[in-house]
Structure formats: C-alpha cells, structure tokens
Scaffold this motif. Structure first.
Motif, PDB file in Angstrom:
ATOM      1  N   ALA A   1      35.818  36.620  40.239  1.00 53.68           N
ATOM      2  CA  ALA A   1      37.203  36.163  40.147  1.00 53.68           C
ATOM      3  C   ALA A   1      37.386  34.852  40.885  1.00 53.68           C
ATOM      4  O   ALA A   1      36.677  34.572  41.853  1.00 53.68           O
TER       5      ALA A   1
ATOM      6  N   THR B  71      42.330  44.395  34.722  1.00 52.74           N
ATOM      7  CA  THR B  71      42.494  42.948  34.659  1.00 52.74           C
ATOM      8  C   THR B  71      43.433  42.666  33.489  1.00 52.74           C
ATOM      9  O   THR B  71      43.161  43.070  32.354  1.00 52.74           O
TER      10      THR B  71
ATOM     11  N   THR C  87      46.973  35.671  35.352  1.00 54.84           N
ATOM     12  CA  THR C  87      46.054  36.780  35.592  1.00 54.84           C
ATOM     13  C   THR C  87      46.630  37.692  36.670  1.00 54.84           C
ATOM     14  O   THR C  87      47.138  37.207  37.686  1.00 54.84           O
TER      15      THR C  87
ATOM     16  N   ALA D 198      46.168  41.926  38.465  1.00 54.30           N
ATOM     17  CA  ALA D 198      45.438  43.198  38.501  1.00 54.30           C
ATOM     18  C   ALA D 198      46.263  44.280  39.204  1.00 54.30           C
ATOM     19  O   ALA D 198      45.942  45.456  39.104  1.00 54.30           O
TER      20      ALA D 198
ATOM     21  N   ASP E 263      40.179  34.397  33.717  1.00 53.27           N
ATOM     22  CA  ASP E 263      40.109  33.930  35.101  1.00 53.27           C
ATOM     23  C   ASP E 263      40.765  32.551  35.252  1.00 53.27           C
ATOM     24  O   ASP E 263      41.392  32.265  36.273  1.00 53.27           O
TER      25      ASP E 263
ATOM     26  N   TYR F 232      38.882  45.265  37.542  1.00 52.92           N
ATOM     27  CA  TYR F 232      38.916  44.316  38.657  1.00 52.92           C
ATOM     28  C   TYR F 232      38.724  45.076  39.966  1.00 52.92           C
ATOM     29  O   TYR F 232      39.373  46.097  40.205  1.00 52.92           O
TER      30      TYR F 232
ATOM     31  N   TYR G 158      34.914  40.928  38.394  1.00 53.76           N
ATOM     32  CA  TYR G 158      35.220  41.608  37.134  1.00 53.76           C
ATOM     33  C   TYR G 158      34.031  42.468  36.718  1.00 53.76           C
ATOM     34  O   TYR G 158      32.880  42.043  36.818  1.00 53.76           O
TER      35      TYR G 158
END
Lengths: 186, 186
Positions: free
Chosen positions: A176, B17, B32, B34, B80, B161, B166
């Motif tokens: 990440a 993710t 992005t 999580a 990402d 995640y 990842y």
C-alpha cells in the motif's frame, strides 16, 4: 463488464472474523462477529455491528466496555461455535480462557493472538443492528506474533470472512502507498 | 501465550480494499479505503471511516450519497493510486469509468466487479475521522461474477488489506454456521 442489479443487500467483499467479548451478568461471553472495522485513527477507535436481540448487546449496554478478539485459523471450530449458540442458552465462558486488561469488564480471550480492548464511545441505532463504536484503550498481543515491535499477519494467521465461509489470507499482491506509483494515465 | 501490550492503536486484523466514490464539485472522485464494514442487516447499511480533511468527505457532505466499489486484484495499481493522490490536487475522474445507478450523485466504478450504492444515513464524529453510515440502495455486479444469483468471491477476486499491504483471499478453512458443530466442551 455487463453490470446487473442484485437489489439492496448488507454486502461487504471481505471481513475480519472476530470474537466480541463482553461480560454479561458478570460472566465472560464471546460472540462471533465479522461486521467490524476501524472507525478512527486519533483517538484510535473500532466499530462492530451487533443485532439488538443478541446477548452480547446486553453486556455492552450494561458495562460500556467490550473487546474484539482475533482468532487464528486453527481456532475456527471454537470461533464458529460462538456464532452458533447464544449466551442466553449456553454458557460460553469456558470456550476461551479469559483475562482482563486495563478495564475490568471487557473479557479478553487468551487463545486469540490479538485482543482489542475497548471502552464504548457511542452507538448508532441502524435498525436491526446497533453499530457500537469503541475507543481502543489497549492492544494485547501474543509476543510470538510480534516482529520488530509490529503485529505480524503471517504469525497471527487471521480468518477472513466472506460469503458465509472462512478463508485464510492469500498471496501478497502489492504494497500500500507504493503499488500505485506505477500508475500511468490512460 | 505470553501476552504483551502494544498500546492503543487503530488495529484491525484484515480489511476490505475499497474505492469510495463521491461526486465532488460535480465530478466523480475515487478514494482508496479499507476502514469499512456492514453496519446493519435490516435495512441494509454499510459504514466507512474517512479522515475529515479528505476531498471525498466534502462530496459526501454535499450530496449525502456515496459508493463503495470493490476492485479486483488485477486493479491493485489503479486502486493504490487513488490512495496516493488527493482529488484536491489531481483529477481522478478518469482512473475508472463512472456510471450512475438509482442515485444521481454516487459515481460507480465500471471496472470494479461490485458496486455498493449508498444514501447517507448518518455520520459519527470520532475525532480525526468521520464514520459515515450509508443505507445500501442497490448492489451492482458484473454478471460474470455472479453464480446461481449470488456474488462469487472466486470470480470477484477482492483485495484483502492488512498491515499496509494488499493480499488475495487464501484457502477455505471452514463453513460459517457449520464448522462449529464439531465443537466439544473441554
């Protein structure tokens, strides 16, 4: 892609498999849960959705404390058991050995490599479920699962929950805040 | 186990993710994220924690709608990238093709096999982050990822995640509401 609609559903791609620990009527109880995540960085908070009818909800309301415990894949039988039976009918205080940390009413499961100890911050009434948001007061971890001061997923071996099944963590597919540097505008 | 304390941290074992979609100043933007999970079964709701300073937060506040999009492992670079750059500096409207469903202001990423379309229900101010709780108004899915009317994780290939990396989904380790029937009291 040929997109179709499936109607509104409580869907999430992958989830953590956890045991919510709460004292109910003075006894530790553990409930399997997957609807949980981090809620805040500063202060550190987590949240977990629990059906209002659950025995565990009574304990959280009573003590304003709870824990999220991370079982390893080798405890999948004990973990799933805690989702099959209710503390209202079956005493689950012996499924895991309990210990206490900074709070006196948030039982922590000894056999779980990571224990997230929480003080209730607030709850959101969403309908069938209450979304409990808790401030993390301490993280307890098995020393054997810590590498260079950090929790090590390869040693913890957490259980991924998805489409009513338990999975291990798969292959590494990227780092990440790094993989994306290869992105080029199309 | 030899348990040690690591101090309070925003820890979760494994997370999904996702790309949070929101229109900001009339343009689709994807971030992005999580820190998300299911918040309620009836009505179906999801929640996602977003730093207050994020560009995406502005869009959610403005339109009271957002989406959670599930990228496949083969889109890890684009995914990402959306966490590396802010919509305030870089126009991310072209990273994914956008379409709209039942709402007019929750952009959905075409290349993601599953899109969760949400209307904001409420938000919780936790400190650095706002926990947005949204009612799911529709699930959109790639027809090729649906088996017998259900979303198929093997075809979706979602990204797990954990500890700033990842991962794919690993091996099947048990069936939920089933594995626990083998539990015997110690």
């Amino acid at each position: 892609m040929d997109k179709i609609t499936l109607g509104p559903m409580p869907y999430m791609s992958v989830m953590p498999t956890l045991l919510v620990g709460a004292n109910v009527k003075g006894k530790p109880n553990y409930m399997t849960a997957a609807w949980a995540t981090v809620a805040c960085m500063v202060p550190p908070m987590v949240c977990v959705a629990i059906n209002k009818a659950r025995y565990t909800a009574k304990g959280i309301e009573e003590n304003k404390t709870f824990s999220l415990n991370v079982p390893s894949a080798n405890h999948v039988v004990e973990t799933d058991h805690c989702g099959l039976v209710s503390g209202a009918q079956v005493d689950k205080s012996g499924v895991f050995r309990s210990f206490y940390g900074r709070l006196n009413t948030a039982p922590l499961a000894e056999e779980c490599p990571v224990n997230i100890e929480c003080r209730l911050f607030t709850s959101v009434d969403c309908g069938s479920h209450l979304l409990y948001v808790g401030e993390v007061v301490e993280i307890h971890a098995d020393r054997a699962c810590v590498t260079d001061g950090k929790l090590d997923i390869a040693k913890i071996s957490p259980i991924v929950y998805a489409q009513s099944a338990y999975f291990g963590v798969g292959e590494h597919v990227g780092k990440a805040f790094s993989a994306g540097t290869k992105y080029r505008k199309k």
